[in-house]
Motif scaffolding. Structure first.
Motif, PDB file in Angstrom:
ATOM      1  N   VAL A 212      42.804  29.092  34.763  1.00 33.88           N
ATOM      2  CA  VAL A 212      43.417  30.078  34.168  1.00 33.88           C
ATOM      3  C   VAL A 212      43.773  29.488  32.742  1.00 33.88           C
ATOM      4  CG1 VAL A 212      45.184  31.788  33.716  1.00 33.88           C
ATOM      5  CG2 VAL A 212      44.256  31.650  35.807  1.00 33.88           C
ATOM      6  N   ARG A 213      44.610  28.454  32.786  1.00 34.13           N
ATOM      7  CA  ARG A 213      45.050  27.686  31.456  1.00 34.13           C
ATOM      8  C   ARG A 213      43.750  27.272  30.628  1.00 34.13           C
ATOM      9  NH1 ARG A 213      48.978  25.596  35.042  1.00 34.13           N
ATOM     10  NH2 ARG A 213      47.657  23.610  35.166  1.00 34.13           N
ATOM     11  N   HIS A 214      42.772  26.677  31.558  1.00 34.21           N
ATOM     12  CA  HIS A 214      41.616  26.110  30.760  1.00 34.21           C
ATOM     13  C   HIS A 214      40.588  27.345  30.445  1.00 34.21           C
ATOM     14  CE1 HIS A 214      42.869  22.317  32.178  1.00 34.21           C
ATOM     15  NE2 HIS A 214      42.203  21.905  31.112  1.00 34.21           N
ATOM     16  N   GLY A 215      40.989  28.596  30.321  1.00 31.79           N
ATOM     17  CA  GLY A 215      40.195  29.968  30.077  1.00 31.79           C
ATOM     18  C   GLY A 215      39.133  30.098  30.877  1.00 31.79           C
ATOM     19  N   ARG A 216      38.910  29.299  32.114  1.00 33.69           N
ATOM     20  CA  ARG A 216      37.747  29.610  32.876  1.00 33.69           C
ATOM     21  C   ARG A 216      37.860  30.907  33.673  1.00 33.69           C
ATOM     22  NH1 ARG A 216      35.072  24.483  34.070  1.00 33.69           N
ATOM     23  NH2 ARG A 216      33.884  25.436  35.334  1.00 33.69           N
ATOM     24  N   ILE A 217      39.007  31.491  33.988  1.00 33.52           N
ATOM     25  CA  ILE A 217      39.031  32.585  34.972  1.00 33.52           C
ATOM     26  C   ILE A 217      39.415  33.894  34.045  1.00 33.52           C
ATOM     27  CG2 ILE A 217      40.626  33.535  36.649  1.00 33.52           C
ATOM     28  CD1 ILE A 217      40.572  31.140  38.182  1.00 33.52           C
ATOM     29  N   ARG A 218      38.972  35.037  34.114  1.00 33.50           N
ATOM     30  CA  ARG A 218      39.038  36.140  33.463  1.00 33.50           C
ATOM     31  C   ARG A 218      39.877  37.219  34.175  1.00 33.50           C
ATOM     32  NH1 ARG A 218      39.629  34.193  29.121  1.00 33.50           N
ATOM     33  NH2 ARG A 218      39.166  36.320  28.254  1.00 33.50           N
ATOM     34  N   GLY A 219      40.311  36.916  35.411  1.00 34.45           N
ATOM     35  CA  GLY A 219      41.185  37.926  36.114  1.00 34.45           C
ATOM     36  C   GLY A 219      41.584  37.533  37.507  1.00 34.45           C
ATOM     37  N   ILE A 220      42.700  37.850  37.843  1.00 38.69           N
ATOM     38  CA  ILE A 220      43.484  37.197  39.029  1.00 38.69           C
ATOM     39  C   ILE A 220      43.718  38.392  40.014  1.00 38.69           C
ATOM     40  CG2 ILE A 220      45.609  35.764  39.802  1.00 38.69           C
ATOM     41  CD1 ILE A 220      44.802  35.841  36.177  1.00 38.69           C
ATOM     42  N   LEU A 221      43.539  37.877  41.243  1.00 38.99           N
ATOM     43  CA  LEU A 221      43.790  38.880  42.606  1.00 38.99           C
ATOM     44  C   LEU A 221      44.408  37.807  43.459  1.00 38.99           C
ATOM     45  CD1 LEU A 221      40.537  39.519  41.720  1.00 38.99           C
ATOM     46  CD2 LEU A 221      41.427  41.771  42.974  1.00 38.99           C
ATOM     47  N   ASP A 222      45.843  37.888  43.044  1.00 38.49           N
ATOM     48  CA  ASP A 222      46.605  36.726  44.178  1.00 38.49           C
ATOM     49  C   ASP A 222      46.978  37.266  45.108  1.00 38.49           C
ATOM     50  OD1 ASP A 222      47.930  34.383  44.583  1.00 38.49           O
ATOM     51  OD2 ASP A 222      49.041  34.377  42.568  1.00 38.49           O
ATOM     52  N   ILE A 223      46.249  37.595  46.091  1.00 40.10           N
ATOM     53  CA  ILE A 223      46.551  38.501  47.516  1.00 40.10           C
ATOM     54  C   ILE A 223      47.350  37.642  48.324  1.00 40.10           C
ATOM     55  CG2 ILE A 223      45.450  39.561  49.296  1.00 40.10           C
ATOM     56  CD1 ILE A 223      42.864  39.868  47.268  1.00 40.10           C
ATOM     57  N   THR A 224      47.244  36.123  48.526  1.00 34.51           N
ATOM     58  CA  THR A 224      48.166  35.512  49.303  1.00 34.51           C
ATOM     59  C   THR A 224      49.152  34.665  48.599  1.00 34.51           C
ATOM     60  OG1 THR A 224      45.714  35.582  50.671  1.00 34.51           O
ATOM     61  CG2 THR A 224      47.524  34.223  51.341  1.00 34.51           C
TER      62      THR A 224
ATOM     63  N   LEU B 153      45.828  38.496  31.432  1.00 42.11           N
ATOM     64  CA  LEU B 153      44.607  38.827  32.241  1.00 42.11           C
ATOM     65  C   LEU B 153      44.818  39.959  33.178  1.00 42.11           C
ATOM     66  CD1 LEU B 153      42.913  35.374  32.875  1.00 42.11           C
ATOM     67  CD2 LEU B 153      42.367  36.981  31.141  1.00 42.11           C
ATOM     68  N   PRO B 154      43.882  40.680  33.447  1.00 43.92           N
ATOM     69  CA  PRO B 154      44.178  41.798  34.842  1.00 43.92           C
ATOM     70  C   PRO B 154      44.727  40.777  35.943  1.00 43.92           C
ATOM     71  CG  PRO B 154      42.131  41.928  33.601  1.00 43.92           C
ATOM     72  CD  PRO B 154      42.363  40.780  32.980  1.00 43.92           C
ATOM     73  N   PHE B 155      45.737  41.328  36.437  1.00 42.21           N
ATOM     74  CA  PHE B 155      46.472  40.727  37.371  1.00 42.21           C
ATOM     75  C   PHE B 155      46.946  41.622  38.725  1.00 42.21           C
ATOM     76  CE2 PHE B 155      50.709  38.278  38.345  1.00 42.21           C
ATOM     77  CZ  PHE B 155      50.282  37.681  39.282  1.00 42.21           C
ATOM     78  N   VAL B 156      46.172  41.551  39.807  1.00 47.03           N
ATOM     79  CA  VAL B 156      46.709  42.285  40.960  1.00 47.03           C
ATOM     80  C   VAL B 156      47.370  41.292  41.969  1.00 47.03           C
ATOM     81  CG1 VAL B 156      46.063  43.478  42.549  1.00 47.03           C
ATOM     82  CG2 VAL B 156      44.906  44.080  40.352  1.00 47.03           C
ATOM     83  N   LEU B 157      48.336  41.567  42.806  1.00 48.62           N
ATOM     84  CA  LEU B 157      48.966  40.572  43.728  1.00 48.62           C
ATOM     85  C   LEU B 157      49.456  41.294  44.764  1.00 48.62           C
ATOM     86  CD1 LEU B 157      52.395  39.134  42.318  1.00 48.62           C
ATOM     87  CD2 LEU B 157      51.363  41.091  41.336  1.00 48.62           C
ATOM     88  N   SER B 158      49.774  40.736  46.004  1.00 48.26           N
ATOM     89  CA  SER B 158      50.376  41.236  47.021  1.00 48.26           C
ATOM     90  C   SER B 158      51.088  40.173  47.752  1.00 48.26           C
ATOM     91  CB  SER B 158      48.913  41.670  47.936  1.00 48.26           C
ATOM     92  OG  SER B 158      49.579  42.420  48.928  1.00 48.26           O
ATOM     93  N   VAL B 159      51.202  40.341  48.883  1.00 50.31           N
ATOM     94  CA  VAL B 159      52.355  39.341  49.932  1.00 50.31           C
ATOM     95  C   VAL B 159      51.705  38.816  50.767  1.00 50.31           C
ATOM     96  CG1 VAL B 159      54.456  40.500  48.930  1.00 50.31           C
ATOM     97  CG2 VAL B 159      53.191  41.863  50.914  1.00 50.31           C
TER      98      VAL B 159
END
Length: 398
Positions: free
Chosen positions: A225-237, A265-271
Motif C-alpha cells: 500500500v505504501r509503495h502504491g501497488r495496491i488500490r483497495g483493501i479487504l482486511d477480512i482476517t 483507498l477503498p477499505f473494507v474490514l472484518s474480524v
C-alpha cells in the motif's frame, strides 16, 4: 547513470570478498558498483562508491560506539539507496556480512520496493532471520564459513550468490501494473470466505493479492500500500491484532492499519479469526495459558480462544487505530461466528466473547455516513457474508 547492481560490504574487513562478488557479476555481464559501508578503519580496496558519499563522517558518534555507528550508517545507506532507486539506476542489491553487516545492510534493503532483487550472504542466515527480512522479499544465503577471506568454501558460496543475483537481474519478469490490484487477508479458518470474495472480484476484473495473516502478511500488504501497488483493501482476517494484544507468535505490530488509513483507498474490514491467539507447539505455551480453551492446530501451532476481556482490548486497539483518521471504511461483523472454529458445536464457539468484541467496536468507533459498521446475521464463511463484503467494497469503489 547506468543501471547497476550495488554490491555492499564493510570494506575495512570484507573488501576482497565483495570485490570477488563484483568480479563474478561483471564476468556474467552485469554492471556493478561496489559500496563501502565500513565505519572503522579505511577500506583495504577502493570502492566505486566510498562511505563518504553515503555518510558524512561528522554524523558518526564521537565516541565511536560500534552499535551507534552501524545504526547511523544503516540510516544513511537507506536514504542513499532510496535516492538511487527513485533515479531508476538500481538493478539489484547484494550484500555480504556478519551479524553487524547483515543488520546494517538488510535494514536498507527492507526499504526498497518489492520485486527489486535483494540478496544477503550472511553468517546468521541459518538462524532466525525474521528481524532481517520482516515482510520484505530479501533472499538470505548462509555463508557456511565466516565472511573472512576467500577459501575453498567461501569462493563457491560467494560465486553462487553473485550468479543468483545475475540471474535475477538478467531474467527479471516484466513488471505488471494494475489499477485494480486489491489486497486481502486470509487464514486457514477464513479461507471459504476470502476465496469466495476473491473469485467474485476476479470475475469483475480485479487482480487480488491474498496475504496470509501471520503478522508479516498484514505488514507485507501495507508495505505494498505504501509503495502504491495496491488500490483497495479487504482486511477480512484481522487475527494478527489478537496476537499483538495477548502475546501470540503472529503479532500485527504497532503500525498495523496505519498505511491503510493514510492511503484513503477503498477499505473494507472484518474480524476474521479474532477468536484465536497463535502459539507454537503445546510445550512452548506460557504456563499462565495452560488452563485456557486450547486447540492443537498441528504439531507446531497451538490455538487459544480469546476471552471476553481480551476481545474488549482487541476491539479498543482497532478502534483507536481507525479513529486516528477520518478515512472512510466499512466494518462488517459476522454475528454467526468469526472462524471455522467459532460455530455451534465447534471448539471456540463463544457468543459472549463475540458479543464483547462487537459491542465494544460499535461503541468505540467514530462512525458517520462514510465510516460504517454493519452487523450481519451470518457466519464469516457463509456465502451470504462473502457477498456482503463484495457489495460493500464495490459500493466504496464507486
Amino acid at each position: 547513470m547506468q543501471r547497476a547492481v550495488y554490491a555492499i560490504a564493510t570494506m575495512d574487513t570484507k573488501a576482497d570478498e565483495i570485490e570477488f562478488v563484483a568480479q563474478c557479476l561483471r564476468a556474467a555481464g552485469v554492471e556493478v558498483q561496489t559500496v563501502d559501508v565500513g565505519t572503522a578503519t579505511p577500506p583495504s580496496r577502493l570502492p566505486d562508491i566510498p562511505r563518504s558519499d553515503i555518510l558524512d563522517p561528522d554524523s558518526l558518534p564521537s565516541q565511536a560506539d560500534r552499535g551507534e555507528s552501524i545504526a547511523a550508517m544503516s540510516r544513511s545507506l537507506t536514504r542513499f539507496l532510496s535516492q538511487r532507486v527513485d533515479a531508476g539506476v538500481v538493478a539489484g542489491v547484494i550484500g555480504i556480512g556478519g551479524s553487524g553487516g547483515t543488520a546494517l545492510i538488510t535494514a536498507a534493503m527492507r526499504s526498497m520496493p518489492i520485486g527489486l532483487p535483494k540478496l544477503m550472504v550472511s553468517t546468521v542466515a541459518s538462524g532466525n532471520v525474521e528481524p532481517y527480512i520482516d515482510c520484505c522479499d530479501i533472499t538470505m544465503m548462509y555463508s557456511v564459513v565466516d565472511v573472512a577471506g576467500l577459501n575453498v568454501v567461501s569462493h563457491q558460496i560467494l560465486s553462487n550468490a553473485a550468479h543468483a543475483m545475475a540471474g535475477m537481474v538478467q531474467h527479471a519478469a516484466p513488471v505488471r501494473t494494475s489499477q485494480t490490484c486489491l489486497g486481502m487477508t486470509m487464514f486457514g479458518v477464513t479461507t471459504p470466505c476470502v476465496t469466495t470474495v476473491r473469485e467474485s472480484l476476479e470475475e469483475q476484473g480485479f487482480d487480488c493479492l491474498v496475504f496470509h495473516a501471520t503478522g508479516t502478511g498484514g505488514r507485507a500488504m501495507e508495505n505494498l500500500v505504501r509503495h502504491g501497488r495496491i488500490r483497495g483493501i479487504l482486511d477480512i482476517t484481522t487475527t494478527e491484532v489478537a496476537d499483538e494484544i495477548v502475546g501470540g507468535i503472529f503479532p500485527a505490530g504497532p503500525d498495523r492499519f496505519d498505511s491503510t488509513i493514510r492511503s484513503k483507498l477503498p477499505f473494507v474490514l472484518s474480524v476474521g479469526a479474532i477468536d484465536m491467539v497463535n502459539f507454537g507447539a503445546l510445550q512452548t505455551l506460557p504456563a499462565k495459558f495452560l488452563k485456557r480453551n486450547l486447540h492443537i492446530h498441528n504439531d507446531q501451532i497451538t490455538l487459544m480462544r480469546t476471552s471476553v476481556s481480551e476481545n474488549v482490548a482487541i476491539a479498543k486497539w482497532i478502534a483507536q487505530k481507525l479513529n486516528q483518521s477520518n478515512s472512510a471504511f466499512t466494518f462488517l461483523l459476522p454475528e454467526g461466528g468469526v472462524s471455522m472454529l467459532d460455530a455451534p458445536g465447534a471448539p471456540f464457539h463463544d457468543p459472549e466473547a463475540n458479543r464483547a468484541l462487537f459491542e465494544t467496536l460499535e461503541s468505540e468507533l467514530n462512525l458517520d455516513h462514510h465510516r460504517t459498521l454493519i452487523r450481519c446475521p451470518y457466519h464469516i464463511n457463509e456465502p451470504a457474508f462473502a457477498q456482503e463484503i463484495v457489495n460493500a467494497f464495490l459500493t466504496m469503489s464507486e
